[in-house]
Design a protein around this motif. Sequence first.
Motif, PDB file in Angstrom:
ATOM      1  N   ASP A 140      -7.146  -0.447  -9.918  1.00 32.08           N
ATOM      2  CA  ASP A 140      -6.378   0.545 -10.663  1.00 32.08           C
ATOM      3  C   ASP A 140      -5.746   1.524  -9.673  1.00 32.08           C
ATOM      4  O   ASP A 140      -6.393   1.944  -8.711  1.00 32.08           O
ATOM      5  N   ALA A 190      -3.861  -4.385 -18.143  1.00 30.91           N
ATOM      6  CA  ALA A 190      -5.192  -4.858 -17.749  1.00 30.91           C
ATOM      7  C   ALA A 190      -5.342  -6.334 -18.106  1.00 30.91           C
ATOM      8  O   ALA A 190      -5.866  -7.125 -17.315  1.00 30.91           O
ATOM      9  N   ASN A 250      -3.174  -2.359 -10.997  1.00 28.92           N
ATOM     10  CA  ASN A 250      -2.856  -1.980 -12.363  1.00 28.92           C
ATOM     11  C   ASN A 250      -2.487  -0.499 -12.402  1.00 28.92           C
ATOM     12  O   ASN A 250      -3.341   0.358 -12.207  1.00 28.92           O
ATOM     13  N   GLY A 292      -1.399   0.837 -15.143  1.00 27.89           N
ATOM     14  CA  GLY A 292      -1.704   1.278 -16.505  1.00 27.89           C
ATOM     15  C   GLY A 292      -0.416   1.519 -17.254  1.00 27.89           C
ATOM     16  O   GLY A 292       0.480   0.685 -17.257  1.00 27.89           O
TER      17      GLY A 292
END
Length: 112
Positions: free
Chosen positions: A15, A84, A100, A102
């Motif tokens: 992330d 994800a 990621n 998001g």
Amino acid sequence: MGFLSSLFGNKQYTDINGNELQKMIKENKALLILDVRTVDEFRSGHIPNAKNIPVQELNSKVNTLEVYKDKEIVVYCASGGRSASAANILAKNGFNKIYNLGGISNYKGKLK
């Protein structure tokens, strides 16, 4: 236990936040930014130079990304759920440098 570990452990992507993405864009000209929202969402505004493959089409189109198998790929969507899922699809298909972002709101620059 397998189900819980698939939810909470053994994540095969990283992330990142908007600042980390900006740094990656500056440092890596071969970076693939993958928008996994719908075509209409993409048309309403996206990160510059992003490629659009809606998450529901990713399994059938993953072979079009073969050239990026060992390159950095950043995925994003509207809020983080689809990105994800997309990151997991990429990981299951042998991609190994997956990030990621998001949701698109995490991007700090101007949208195209």
